[in-house]
Design an enzyme around this catalytic site. Structure first.
Site, PDB file in Angstrom:
ATOM      1  N   TYR A   1     -97.349 -33.141  -2.938  1.00  0.00           N
ATOM      2  CA  TYR A   1     -96.341 -33.874  -3.708  1.00  0.00           C
ATOM      3  C   TYR A   1     -96.902 -35.183  -4.263  1.00  0.00           C
ATOM      4  O   TYR A   1     -96.158 -36.036  -4.709  1.00  0.00           O
ATOM      5  CB  TYR A   1     -95.127 -34.184  -2.826  1.00  0.00           C
ATOM      6  CG  TYR A   1     -94.354 -32.957  -2.422  1.00  0.00           C
ATOM      7  CD1 TYR A   1     -94.923 -32.028  -1.563  1.00  0.00           C
ATOM      8  CD2 TYR A   1     -93.071 -32.728  -2.889  1.00  0.00           C
ATOM      9  CE1 TYR A   1     -94.230 -30.891  -1.178  1.00  0.00           C
ATOM     10  CE2 TYR A   1     -92.365 -31.598  -2.509  1.00  0.00           C
ATOM     11  CZ  TYR A   1     -92.954 -30.683  -1.655  1.00  0.00           C
ATOM     12  OH  TYR A   1     -92.260 -29.563  -1.274  1.00  0.00           O
TER      13      TYR A   1
ATOM     14  N   LYS B   1    -102.746 -26.649   8.828  1.00  0.00           N
ATOM     15  CA  LYS B   1    -103.442 -25.429   8.399  1.00  0.00           C
ATOM     16  C   LYS B   1    -104.932 -25.762   8.358  1.00  0.00           C
ATOM     17  O   LYS B   1    -105.633 -25.491   7.373  1.00  0.00           O
ATOM     18  CB  LYS B   1    -102.914 -24.996   7.017  1.00  0.00           C
ATOM     19  CG  LYS B   1    -103.417 -23.656   6.530  1.00  0.00           C
ATOM     20  CD  LYS B   1    -102.752 -22.469   7.195  1.00  0.00           C
ATOM     21  CE  LYS B   1    -103.404 -21.176   6.773  1.00  0.00           C
ATOM     22  NZ  LYS B   1    -102.873 -19.999   7.488  1.00  0.00           N
TER      23      LYS B   1
ATOM     24  N   ASP C   1     -98.338 -20.960   9.802  1.00  0.00           N
ATOM     25  CA  ASP C   1     -97.768 -19.603   9.747  1.00  0.00           C
ATOM     26  C   ASP C   1     -97.276 -19.167  11.125  1.00  0.00           C
ATOM     27  O   ASP C   1     -96.198 -18.588  11.267  1.00  0.00           O
ATOM     28  CB  ASP C   1     -98.767 -18.591   9.142  1.00  0.00           C
ATOM     29  CG  ASP C   1    -100.212 -18.889   9.471  1.00  0.00           C
ATOM     30  OD1 ASP C   1    -100.530 -20.037   9.826  1.00  0.00           O
ATOM     31  OD2 ASP C   1    -101.045 -17.977   9.375  1.00  0.00           O
TER      32      ASP C   1
ATOM     33  N   ASP D   1     -91.330 -29.621   4.145  1.00  0.00           N
ATOM     34  CA  ASP D   1     -90.249 -29.248   3.222  1.00  0.00           C
ATOM     35  C   ASP D   1     -89.736 -27.849   3.580  1.00  0.00           C
ATOM     36  O   ASP D   1     -88.534 -27.615   3.737  1.00  0.00           O
ATOM     37  CB  ASP D   1     -90.810 -29.268   1.789  1.00  0.00           C
ATOM     38  CG  ASP D   1     -89.721 -29.172   0.738  1.00  0.00           C
ATOM     39  OD1 ASP D   1     -88.532 -29.226   1.097  1.00  0.00           O
ATOM     40  OD2 ASP D   1     -90.061 -29.046  -0.449  1.00  0.00           O
TER      41      ASP D   1
END
Ligand code: NAD
Length: 334
Positions: free
Chosen positions: A123, A172, A205, A229
């Site tokens: 973002y 991640k 995940d 988000d």
């Protein structure tokens, strides 16, 4: 009396804001509202979705209660929500999600608080076309040590203050080795300063699956902007949907409280919108300005009303309008 900037917002914003103000007033909140405009409403009225006058009011009064703002998709002005978070360095986006009485979901005993880094990641607004025929686009996921320290430190401080037991850091770093790798490294360092709080890290995940398989194992969760988000909406889904989750955006000097949901153009102006998410956000605001007892009174009343399905709005299977639901909350306070 605290002065708070009030931005009713777009779509259902004015309807849910009116209900929330009435409830806060009835509960005895000591707030002097300073009204301001932003988003599509401001754009239509003045040609500017974020007028200087609104920024000046926020600079002066530092606390904002904000309804949802519409962002045009694809083209048009940038998200004003993102602009406000960046302008005032509101680096912590805090979204509590807990199971509520009367709200039927397959998930029980959810009580987690998600901390989303609010100013960076994908973002950051660093995007460009990488060739002249616009067939290749690049977006940069910026992560800095300073912003990571701010959000992860805020999550651990919150856990300490609210006697929470565990912080889960989501990343991640197996693929995005530099950016979320840095976020994880900072988390591992900060965790050592809080030996009384259990700490774990999970790949995003796996986190998404675990939140659905066993959401009650999570307590405080901290993650980067895009993951936060998505996971915070997932958390809202676990406890009954977007109409039930409030949020706080907190920086060093300024704070903005807003519902997690958007401006719901499909039901705007119909008196159907559920004001609970904005009401929970207003309770977070009351706690922030030290009016915890007023917030607790409203919270107890919401619990009573949610337990009576007929008194709820249509999104929760009830029959009440926005205004009638608000009146039921007021009645439950007395
Ligand atoms: P949305 O959250 O507005 O609506 C999604 C669905 O949930 C719709 O069916 C809507 O009717 C329902 N819904 C949302 N809030 C509700 C409420 N309080 N009571 C009852 N039902 C409710 O998401 P969207 O349609 O993807 O976005 C619409 C606009 O809102 C877009 O312009 C988007 O950019 C903006 N948006 C703003 C914010 C914000 O201001 N923080 C957040 C998300 C989206």
């Amino acid at each position: 009396m605290n002065q708070v900037v009030l931005i009713p917002g777009d779509g259902i914003g004015p309807e849910i804001t009116a209900a929330v103000l009435k409830i806060l007033d009835a509960a005895g909140a000591q707030v002097d509202w300073v009204k301001a405009e932003a988003g599509m409403t401001a754009f239509e009225n003045s040609g500017n979705p974020l007028p200087e006058e609104t920024l000046a009011k926020i600079r002066e009064h530092r606390i904002v209660l904000k309804g949802p703002l519409t962002t045009p998709v694809g083209s048009g002005f940038r998200s004003i929500n993102v602009s406000l978070r960046q302008e005032f360095n509101l680096f912590s986006n805090i979204r509590p999600a807990r199971s509520l009485p009367g709200i039927d979901t397959p998930f029980k005993d959810v009580d987690l608080v998600l901390f989303r880094e609010n100013t960076q990641g994908l973002y950051s607004g660093i995007e460009r076309w990488a060739n002249e025929d616009h067939t290749r686009a690049e977006s940069i996921a910026l992560i800095t040590r300073e912003a990571s320290e701010n959000i992860i430190g805020a999550a651990f401080d919150y856990a300490t203050k609210h006697k929470r037991k565990k912080v889960t850091l989501v990343h991640k770093a197996n693929i995005l080795k530099l950016s979320t790798g840095l976020f994880l490294k900072v988390g591992n360092e900060i965790a050592q300063q809080y030996p009384d709080i259990e700490y774990e890290d999970l790949i995003v995940d796996n986190m998404a699956m675990q939140m659905v398989m066993n959401p009650s194992r999570f307590d405080v969760v901290v993650t980067t902007n895009l993951f936060g988000d998505i996971l915070s909406d997932l958390a809202s889904g676990l406890v009954g949907g977007l109409g039930l989750t409030g949020s706080a955006n907190i920086g060093r000097e300024h704070a903005m409280f807003e519902a997690v949901h958007g401006s719901a153009p499909d039901i705007a102006g119909q008196g159907k919108a559920n004001p609970t998410a904005l009401l929970f956000s207003a309770i977070l605001m009351l706690e922030h300005i030290g009016q915890n007892d007023v917030g607790a009174r409203i919270n107890d009343a919401i619990m009573k009303v949610l337990a009576d399905k007929d008194a709820c709005t249509a999104d929760l299977g009830g029959k009440s309008s926005t205004g009638a639901y608000g009146d039921a909350v007021i009645a439950a306070m007395s």
